[in-house]
Scaffold this motif. Structure first.
Motif, PDB file in Angstrom:
ATOM      1  N   UNK A  97       0.825  -1.206   0.000  1.00  0.00           N
ATOM      2  CA  UNK A  97       0.000   0.000   0.000  1.00  0.00           C
ATOM      3  C   UNK A  97       0.859   1.257   0.000  1.00  0.00           C
ATOM      4  N   UNK A  98       1.912   1.254   0.806  1.00  0.00           N
ATOM      5  CA  UNK A  98       2.768   2.427   0.912  1.00  0.00           C
ATOM      6  C   UNK A  98       3.801   2.479  -0.205  1.00  0.00           C
ATOM      7  N   UNK A  99       4.366   1.329  -0.579  1.00  0.00           N
ATOM      8  CA  UNK A  99       5.396   1.300  -1.617  1.00  0.00           C
ATOM      9  C   UNK A  99       4.848   1.724  -2.976  1.00  0.00           C
ATOM     10  N   UNK A 100       3.599   1.375  -3.250  1.00  0.00           N
ATOM     11  CA  UNK A 100       3.020   1.667  -4.559  1.00  0.00           C
ATOM     12  C   UNK A 100       2.089   2.885  -4.531  1.00  0.00           C
ATOM     13  N   UNK A 101       2.027   3.591  -3.404  1.00  0.00           N
ATOM     14  CA  UNK A 101       1.183   4.797  -3.273  1.00  0.00           C
ATOM     15  C   UNK A 101      -0.265   4.522  -3.673  1.00  0.00           C
ATOM     16  N   UNK A 102      -0.856   3.521  -3.026  1.00  0.00           N
ATOM     17  CA  UNK A 102      -2.230   3.149  -3.350  1.00  0.00           C
ATOM     18  C   UNK A 102      -3.259   3.957  -2.567  1.00  0.00           C
ATOM     19  N   UNK A 103      -2.821   4.705  -1.557  1.00  0.00           N
ATOM     20  CA  UNK A 103      -3.707   5.582  -0.790  1.00  0.00           C
ATOM     21  C   UNK A 103      -3.185   7.002  -0.920  1.00  0.00           C
ATOM     22  N   UNK A 104      -3.978   7.883  -1.538  1.00  0.00           N
ATOM     23  CA  UNK A 104      -3.514   9.237  -1.860  1.00  0.00           C
ATOM     24  C   UNK A 104      -4.476  10.254  -1.248  1.00  0.00           C
ATOM     25  N   UNK A 105      -4.206  10.733  -0.016  1.00  0.00           N
ATOM     26  CA  UNK A 105      -5.056  11.769   0.574  1.00  0.00           C
ATOM     27  C   UNK A 105      -4.649  13.166   0.111  1.00  0.00           C
ATOM     28  N   UNK A 106      -5.625  14.030   0.008  1.00  0.00           N
ATOM     29  CA  UNK A 106      -5.369  15.430  -0.356  1.00  0.00           C
ATOM     30  C   UNK A 106      -6.371  16.305   0.378  1.00  0.00           C
ATOM     31  N   UNK A 107      -5.885  17.396   0.974  1.00  0.00           N
ATOM     32  CA  UNK A 107      -6.738  18.285   1.766  1.00  0.00           C
ATOM     33  C   UNK A 107      -6.752  19.673   1.147  1.00  0.00           C
ATOM     34  N   UNK A 108      -7.942  20.244   1.044  1.00  0.00           N
ATOM     35  CA  UNK A 108      -8.096  21.598   0.526  1.00  0.00           C
ATOM     36  C   UNK A 108      -8.906  22.419   1.526  1.00  0.00           C
ATOM     37  N   UNK A 109      -8.371  23.575   1.871  1.00  0.00           N
ATOM     38  CA  UNK A 109      -9.053  24.500   2.770  1.00  0.00           C
ATOM     39  C   UNK A 109      -9.729  25.568   1.914  1.00  0.00           C
ATOM     40  N   UNK A 110     -11.039  25.530   1.836  1.00  0.00           N
ATOM     41  CA  UNK A 110     -11.779  26.408   0.942  1.00  0.00           C
ATOM     42  C   UNK A 110     -11.611  27.860   1.346  1.00  0.00           C
ATOM     43  N   UNK A 111     -11.655  28.750   0.351  1.00  0.00           N
ATOM     44  CA  UNK A 111     -11.490  30.184   0.588  1.00  0.00           C
ATOM     45  C   UNK A 111     -12.535  30.711   1.561  1.00  0.00           C
ATOM     46  N   UNK A 136       0.031   9.227   7.082  1.00  0.00           N
ATOM     47  CA  UNK A 136       0.749   8.393   8.050  1.00  0.00           C
ATOM     48  C   UNK A 136      -0.209   7.531   8.865  1.00  0.00           C
ATOM     49  N   UNK A 137      -1.324   8.115   9.305  1.00  0.00           N
ATOM     50  CA  UNK A 137      -2.259   7.361  10.131  1.00  0.00           C
ATOM     51  C   UNK A 137      -2.973   6.271   9.331  1.00  0.00           C
ATOM     52  N   UNK A 138      -3.235   6.512   8.061  1.00  0.00           N
ATOM     53  CA  UNK A 138      -3.842   5.478   7.225  1.00  0.00           C
ATOM     54  C   UNK A 138      -2.993   4.208   7.213  1.00  0.00           C
ATOM     55  N   UNK A 139      -1.672   4.387   7.146  1.00  0.00           N
ATOM     56  CA  UNK A 139      -0.779   3.234   7.101  1.00  0.00           C
ATOM     57  C   UNK A 139      -0.484   2.681   8.491  1.00  0.00           C
ATOM     58  N   UNK A 140      -0.329   3.557   9.481  1.00  0.00           N
ATOM     59  CA  UNK A 140      -0.036   3.082  10.838  1.00  0.00           C
ATOM     60  C   UNK A 140      -1.203   2.282  11.410  1.00  0.00           C
ATOM     61  N   UNK A 141      -2.422   2.723  11.136  1.00  0.00           N
ATOM     62  CA  UNK A 141      -3.602   2.035  11.658  1.00  0.00           C
ATOM     63  C   UNK A 141      -3.998   0.831  10.826  1.00  0.00           C
ATOM     64  N   UNK A 142      -3.361   0.654   9.646  1.00  0.00           N
ATOM     65  CA  UNK A 142      -3.701  -0.454   8.740  1.00  0.00           C
ATOM     66  C   UNK A 142      -5.208  -0.483   8.488  1.00  0.00           C
ATOM     67  N   UNK A 143      -5.735   0.694   8.141  1.00  0.00           N
ATOM     68  CA  UNK A 143      -7.178   0.833   7.984  1.00  0.00           C
ATOM     69  C   UNK A 143      -7.698   0.087   6.760  1.00  0.00           C
ATOM     70  N   UNK A 144      -6.967   0.155   5.651  1.00  0.00           N
ATOM     71  CA  UNK A 144      -7.382  -0.498   4.407  1.00  0.00           C
ATOM     72  C   UNK A 144      -6.567  -1.771   4.226  1.00  0.00           C
ATOM     73  N   UNK A 145      -7.254  -2.854   3.875  1.00  0.00           N
ATOM     74  CA  UNK A 145      -6.583  -4.137   3.668  1.00  0.00           C
ATOM     75  C   UNK A 145      -6.092  -4.248   2.227  1.00  0.00           C
ATOM     76  N   UNK A 146      -4.830  -4.651   2.017  1.00  0.00           N
ATOM     77  CA  UNK A 146      -4.289  -4.744   0.647  1.00  0.00           C
ATOM     78  C   UNK A 146      -5.115  -5.662  -0.255  1.00  0.00           C
ATOM     79  N   UNK A 147      -5.679  -6.719   0.316  1.00  0.00           N
ATOM     80  CA  UNK A 147      -6.436  -7.670  -0.494  1.00  0.00           C
ATOM     81  C   UNK A 147      -7.625  -7.005  -1.178  1.00  0.00           C
ATOM     82  N   UNK A 148      -8.208  -5.978  -0.549  1.00  0.00           N
ATOM     83  CA  UNK A 148      -9.357  -5.298  -1.141  1.00  0.00           C
ATOM     84  C   UNK A 148      -8.988  -4.512  -2.389  1.00  0.00           C
TER      85      UNK A 148
END
Length: 341
Positions: A97-111, A136-148
């Motif tokens: 998950x981390x090596x292949x960048x399969x989880x990509x979070x992005x945050x935007x603070x609206x004007x 970091x928390x997505x990977x530390x908590x192992x929230x998403x399973x690679x098999x999915x």
């Protein structure tokens, strides 16, 4: 002539926020309970409201409101063939998950979410910091399973090739069954793009952003896909989408330390721990702590602890029962809002 009445409470809070907060936390009347500028008790959280499936064109979405902080999160899945991943290794089953960048979070603070966010500017330091912490928390908590996120393919035998020629794409159903006559391997992955958008901003952004991320991932359903070797692409069917396996339920609990000093913030022994702070309280405090806990079952699992600034919160204090009880209550209230139970 000067008016008979003095300044209103709201005006006093704007002109002298620090003395105003201190006066409320340390009232002169012993019969008056300590309170914050917003009327909450020091250990009182803002109510949390969660709405799922708010976006029609995402695979999963949520809207989370904590007081006047409102966040909307959308999860969109896209497929990527393993042959297009430069560092792909078929034997990697631990850190894919981390090596292949399969989880990509992005945050935007609206004007329009807060006066401090101006239009036309580059991404703020706060937005980049929040994105990094969510990642970091997505990977530390192992929230998403690679098999999915794996899309398997079995190199067919001659008999299987003949059967596949008769199969209609809409009738295809993904299976993990291993065919001994063909080689089974991961042909592609789903990449989850997690976009977090602040509609209104009034403090404690990490807790709100993480709750929206957790709720959106629980709401996510990915189409079933298969690899077509003839066209070298992934084909998906809308029938029977597959939900993500979210086993853990970590909730972020943030509090700030108010020392009662306006200039020299060093503590003289007096301090107040203000949970779920708003923007005003965050601006008056130099020390904060975020505890991520999962209280499923009969035990509490501490996923992570992060502390920023100050010297008040010692390891002994962090192990105190009061802080853990507060984290447990915070977990229960946010989980009830997400699950509806």
């Amino acid at each position: 002539m000067a008016p008979d009445a003095g300044l209103s409470r709201a005006t006093f809070a704007k002109l002298s926020p620090h003395p105003y907060l201190l006066a409320n936390l340390e009232p002169s009347d012993d019969h008056v309970a300590p309170a914050r500028s917003n009327g909450r008790a020091p250990d009182e959280n803002r109510p949390t409201f969660v709405n799922l499936s708010s976006l029609s064109h995402a695979h999963g979405s949520s809207l989370v409101r904590m007081g006047d902080t409102t966040v909307i999160c959308g999860v969109r899945g896209e497929t990527i063939l393993t042959q297009h991943i430069p560092n792909f290794r078929a034997s990697n089953r631990d850190t894919e998950l981390q090596d292949y960048d399969l989880l990509v979070p992005n945050i935007e603070l609206a004007t329009g979410s807060s006066p401090q966010f101006l239009p036309g500017g580059p991404p703020t330091t706060l937005a980049q910091t929040l994105s990094t912490r969510i990642f970091s928390l997505l990977h530390d908590a192992k929230l998403v399973q690679p098999e999915d996120l794996r899309i398997w393919h079995t190199r067919p035998s001659e008999r299987m090739m003949a059967d596949e020629d008769k199969m209609d794409e809409d009738d295809y159903e993904e299976t993990d069954a291993h065919d001994s006559s063909g080689e089974r391997y991961v042909a592609a992955y789903w990449v989850l793009y997690i976009d977090i958008f602040f509609i209104s901003f009034d403090g404690n952004p990490f807790d709100a952003a993480w709750a929206a991320t957790l709720a959106a991932l629980r709401d996510t359903k990915l189409p079933r896909g298969r690899y077509d070797p003839d066209r070298d692409m992934i084909l998906c069917t809308r029938k029977d989408p597959k939900s993500l396996t979210i086993a853990s339920m970590p909730i972020a609990c943030t509090a700030v330390v108010f020392t009662g000093k306006e200039t020299d913030r060093a503590s003289d022994g007096r301090f107040w721990l203000l949970v779920d702070p708003d923007s005003l309280e965050e601006s008056l405090c130099d020390e904060s702590i975020t505890i991520v806990v999962d209280c499923q079952g009969d035990s509490m699992r501490i996923v992570s602890v992060s502390k920023h600034g100050g010297t008040v919160l010692s390891p002994k204090l962090l192990r105190s029962k009061g802080i853990m009880d507060w984290a447990n209550q915070r977990w229960s209230s946010v989980m009830a809002a997400i699950t509806g139970n």
